[in-house]
Enzyme design. Structure first.
Site, PDB file in Angstrom:
ATOM      1  N   GLU A  93       0.833  -1.211   0.000  1.00 46.91           N
ATOM      2  CA  GLU A  93       0.000   0.000   0.000  1.00 46.91           C
ATOM      3  C   GLU A  93       0.863   1.254   0.000  1.00 46.91           C
ATOM      4  O   GLU A  93       1.915   1.294   0.634  1.00 46.91           O
ATOM      5  CB  GLU A  93      -0.859   0.041   1.274  1.00 46.91           C
ATOM      6  CG  GLU A  93      -2.003  -0.912   1.248  1.00 46.91           C
ATOM      7  CD  GLU A  93      -2.764  -0.918   2.560  1.00 46.91           C
ATOM      8  OE1 GLU A  93      -2.740   0.088   3.301  1.00 46.91           O
ATOM      9  OE2 GLU A  93      -3.388  -1.958   2.845  1.00 46.91           O
ATOM     10  N   CYS A 108       2.999   8.349   1.837  1.00 46.94           N
ATOM     11  CA  CYS A 108       3.359   7.363   2.856  1.00 46.94           C
ATOM     12  C   CYS A 108       3.650   6.048   2.135  1.00 46.94           C
ATOM     13  O   CYS A 108       2.778   5.516   1.440  1.00 46.94           O
ATOM     14  CB  CYS A 108       2.180   7.232   3.811  1.00 46.94           C
ATOM     15  SG  CYS A 108       2.374   5.918   4.991  1.00 46.94           S
ATOM     16  N   CYS A 115       5.123  -7.645   7.742  1.00 43.48           N
ATOM     17  CA  CYS A 115       6.034  -7.148   8.775  1.00 43.48           C
ATOM     18  C   CYS A 115       6.192  -8.212   9.854  1.00 43.48           C
ATOM     19  O   CYS A 115       5.232  -8.888  10.208  1.00 43.48           O
ATOM     20  CB  CYS A 115       5.459  -5.865   9.376  1.00 43.48           C
ATOM     21  SG  CYS A 115       6.497  -5.185  10.673  1.00 43.48           S
ATOM     22  N   CYS A 119       2.752  -5.563  15.756  1.00 43.56           N
ATOM     23  CA  CYS A 119       2.135  -4.665  16.742  1.00 43.56           C
ATOM     24  C   CYS A 119       0.631  -4.967  16.783  1.00 43.56           C
ATOM     25  O   CYS A 119       0.019  -5.203  15.730  1.00 43.56           O
ATOM     26  CB  CYS A 119       2.359  -3.203  16.370  1.00 43.56           C
ATOM     27  SG  CYS A 119       4.097  -2.792  16.199  1.00 43.56           S
ATOM     28  N   CYS A 122      -2.052  -3.214  14.367  1.00 40.79           N
ATOM     29  CA  CYS A 122      -1.652  -2.974  12.981  1.00 40.79           C
ATOM     30  C   CYS A 122      -1.932  -4.203  12.118  1.00 40.79           C
ATOM     31  O   CYS A 122      -1.541  -5.317  12.467  1.00 40.79           O
ATOM     32  CB  CYS A 122      -0.164  -2.627  12.942  1.00 40.79           C
ATOM     33  SG  CYS A 122       0.470  -2.526  11.269  1.00 40.79           S
ATOM     34  N   GLY A 162       5.451  -2.497   6.847  1.00 39.38           N
ATOM     35  CA  GLY A 162       6.830  -2.911   7.104  1.00 39.38           C
ATOM     36  C   GLY A 162       7.591  -1.983   8.033  1.00 39.38           C
ATOM     37  O   GLY A 162       7.163  -0.877   8.332  1.00 39.38           O
ATOM     38  N   GLU A 163       8.715  -2.506   8.499  1.00 39.40           N
ATOM     39  CA  GLU A 163       9.592  -1.758   9.411  1.00 39.40           C
ATOM     40  C   GLU A 163      10.833  -1.348   8.595  1.00 39.40           C
ATOM     41  O   GLU A 163      11.618  -2.213   8.170  1.00 39.40           O
ATOM     42  CB  GLU A 163       9.950  -2.673  10.595  1.00 39.40           C
ATOM     43  CG  GLU A 163      11.197  -2.296  11.369  1.00 39.40           C
ATOM     44  CD  GLU A 163      11.188  -0.889  11.938  1.00 39.40           C
ATOM     45  OE1 GLU A 163      10.229  -0.509  12.634  1.00 39.40           O
ATOM     46  OE2 GLU A 163      12.177  -0.158  11.683  1.00 39.40           O
ATOM     47  N   SER A 194      10.233   5.875  10.047  1.00 43.42           N
ATOM     48  CA  SER A 194       9.465   5.594  11.256  1.00 43.42           C
ATOM     49  C   SER A 194       9.738   4.167  11.711  1.00 43.42           C
ATOM     50  O   SER A 194       9.511   3.220  10.965  1.00 43.42           O
ATOM     51  CB  SER A 194       7.979   5.765  10.924  1.00 43.42           C
ATOM     52  OG  SER A 194       7.205   5.329  11.995  1.00 43.42           O
ATOM     53  N   SER A 217       7.970   4.819  17.326  1.00 48.41           N
ATOM     54  CA  SER A 217       6.672   4.454  17.906  1.00 48.41           C
ATOM     55  C   SER A 217       6.887   3.956  19.326  1.00 48.41           C
ATOM     56  O   SER A 217       7.493   2.898  19.529  1.00 48.41           O
ATOM     57  CB  SER A 217       6.020   3.353  17.074  1.00 48.41           C
ATOM     58  OG  SER A 217       5.775   3.841  15.788  1.00 48.41           O
ATOM     59  N   LEU A 218       6.371   4.709  20.287  1.00 48.33           N
ATOM     60  CA  LEU A 218       6.550   4.337  21.695  1.00 48.33           C
ATOM     61  C   LEU A 218       5.292   3.642  22.213  1.00 48.33           C
ATOM     62  O   LEU A 218       5.349   2.544  22.731  1.00 48.33           O
ATOM     63  CB  LEU A 218       6.842   5.602  22.506  1.00 48.33           C
ATOM     64  CG  LEU A 218       7.856   5.509  23.621  1.00 48.33           C
ATOM     65  CD1 LEU A 218       9.116   4.791  23.210  1.00 48.33           C
ATOM     66  CD2 LEU A 218       8.180   6.905  24.124  1.00 48.33           C
ATOM     67  N   HIS A 219       4.178   4.324  22.109  1.00 50.48           N
ATOM     68  CA  HIS A 219       2.846   3.775  22.407  1.00 50.48           C
ATOM     69  C   HIS A 219       2.623   3.286  23.834  1.00 50.48           C
ATOM     70  O   HIS A 219       1.581   2.686  24.125  1.00 50.48           O
ATOM     71  CB  HIS A 219       2.474   2.642  21.441  1.00 50.48           C
ATOM     72  CG  HIS A 219       2.535   3.037  19.989  1.00 50.48           C
ATOM     73  ND1 HIS A 219       2.110   4.258  19.530  1.00 50.48           N
ATOM     74  CD2 HIS A 219       2.983   2.360  18.891  1.00 50.48           C
ATOM     75  CE1 HIS A 219       2.288   4.312  18.217  1.00 50.48           C
ATOM     76  NE2 HIS A 219       2.824   3.197  17.805  1.00 50.48           N
ATOM     77  N   CYS A 336      -2.615   0.961   8.538  1.00 53.55           N
ATOM     78  CA  CYS A 336      -1.864   0.522   7.370  1.00 53.55           C
ATOM     79  C   CYS A 336      -1.964  -0.994   7.221  1.00 53.55           C
ATOM     80  O   CYS A 336      -2.015  -1.727   8.190  1.00 53.55           O
ATOM     81  CB  CYS A 336      -0.405   0.997   7.418  1.00 53.55           C
ATOM     82  SG  CYS A 336       0.735  -0.110   8.207  1.00 53.55           S
TER      83      CYS A 336
HETATM   84  S1  SF4 Z   1       3.098  -0.785  13.128  1.00 58.28           S
HETATM   85 FE1  SF4 Z   1       4.861  -0.948  11.772  1.00 58.28          FE
HETATM   86  S2  SF4 Z   1       6.291  -2.270  12.912  1.00 58.28           S
HETATM   87 FE2  SF4 Z   1       4.289  -2.555  13.863  1.00 58.28          FE
HETATM   88  S3  SF4 Z   1       3.425  -4.340  12.791  1.00 58.28           S
HETATM   89 FE3  SF4 Z   1       2.697  -2.492  11.723  1.00 58.28          FE
HETATM   90  S4  SF4 Z   1       4.153  -2.200  10.061  1.00 58.28           S
HETATM   91 FE4  SF4 Z   1       5.111  -3.585  11.548  1.00 58.28          FE
END
Ligand code: SF4
Length: 345
Positions: A93, A108, A115, A119, A122, A162-163, A194, A217-219, A336
């Site tokens: 995406e 974006c 990934c 998380c 997500c 993805g990371e 990010s 990303s702390l959250h 996402c």
């Molecule tokens: S927020 Fe980012 S790191 Fe976490 S699962 Fe989704 S894509 Fe992966």
């Protein structure tokens, strides 16, 4: 499957090496880069100042299109999500976020198919990591979005699927291509990486000497809560992460943005706000508070507006630069992978 490499994954010096191999003068590389990123052509045939046999060689070696748009959600001029198919039929995406009042567009983009970090809130991580994207596939997303926009985007954020630091080399190569003065010239400060907290990636980025923005990303304000919603915390703890962030800011003198998704009864209490404020004391940072975007895979809720306002006030009173907004980009980050997840289902 198309086995040709995407021409968008090559830096000018690499295109120059190819030109030399084909017996062409070095200046052809600059011409090609100009056709690709200034004139934005999508085939070698359109590169009219190149000799015809060389144009044929380029077409034989490279693909000028490694993505196919298969769905567009949203209308032109508003936030649009593009679902694109890769040459191996995997899907990613890309999101276009216009800000008409500021006359700025943000794209974006994704850095991986799926990934590995999973998380809780997500959709991208639900089925794990399938593969890394190449630099060409990453840059191609920007080119596809630029085509939709009818021009070069102002900002690029790696907040899609993805990371980025789990695909460090290809992501950094894509950053260099996007930032190149002979190409799209997207300023490094207008490119945001990010991360969910991949400490080695932050350490490497600190050594790059690049002025890109870093968003973390702390959250959560503590190890236990963070581990519950972000499994990455079991690999690199919040303590290690904040230490790496401190070293990063010391070395680069650059501000870090901490993203904090507010989830009702999980991480939104006044006590947790104070805890977060204490952890970020004297930190060169800003905090971006984002109300949770509902996703099918997670049954959390967003807090009410009063709770969010109080949370933000606690941070502000502690001297932390804080924003609380339903930022489209960040909301899309939380959501996402949804479009892809629907397709996969
Ligand atoms: S927020 Fe980012 S790191 Fe976490 S699962 Fe989704 S894509 Fe992966």
């Amino acid at each position: 499957m198309n086995s040709k490499l995407s021409i968008h994954g090559f830096l000018p010096e690499e295109i120059e090496a190819f030109c030399k191999e084909q017996g062409q003068p070095a200046f052809r590389a600059k011409q090609i880069f100009d056709w690709l990123y200034v004139k934005c052509v999508t085939s070698a045939e359109e590169m009219q100042n190149l000799p015809a046999p060389f144009r044929a060689q380029l077409s034989d070696h490279f693909t000028f299109h490694c993505l196919e748009k298969i769905e567009i959600q949203g209308r032109k001029g508003e936030t649009q999500k593009l679902l694109c198919k890769l040459c191996d039929n995997e899907m990613i995406e890309t999101v276009i976020i216009p800000a008409p009042r500021r006359k700025k567009n943000t794209i974006c983009i994704s850095g991986q198919v799926g990934c590995r970090f999973g998380c809780a809130f997500c959709a991208s991580g639900q089925k794990g990591l399938l593969r890394n994207l190449t630099a060409g596939e990453i840059v191609d997303q920007v080119m596809e979005a630029a085509q939709e926009l009818g021009g070069r985007p102002d900002n690029v954020v790696f907040m899609g699927i993805g990371e980025p630091f789990d695909n460090y080399d290809e992501v950094m190569k894509a950053v260099r291509i996007l930032n190149h003065p002979d190409g799209l010239k997207i300023g490094a400060r207008r490119i945001t990486l990010s991360t969910c907290g991949v400490v080695p990636g932050i350490e490497r980025l600190a050594e790059e000497g690049l002025q890109v923005e870093l968003s973390v990303s702390l959250h959560a304000p503590d190890e236990e809560t963070r581990s519950k919603i972000m499994p990455v915390n079991k690999i690199w703890s919040m303590g290690e992460l904040l230490e790496a962030c401190r070293t990063y800011t010391k070395k680069t003198k650059r501000i870090i943005t901490f993203e904090y998704t507010l989830i009702k009864d999980v991480n939104d209490s006044v006590e947790q706000a104070h805890q977060l404020a204490r952890r970020l004391e004297k930190f060169l940072c800003r905090v971006n508070l984002i109300p949770l975007s509902p996703v099918e895979e997670f049954d959390g809720e967003r807090p009410d507006s009063d709770t969010m306002r109080v949370f933000a006030q606690v941070l502000e009173r502690a001297g932390i630069n804080t924003t609380l907004r339903d930022s489209k980009g960040s909301a899309l980050k939380a959501a996402c992978g949804q479009l892809r997840a629907h397709r996969l289902r």
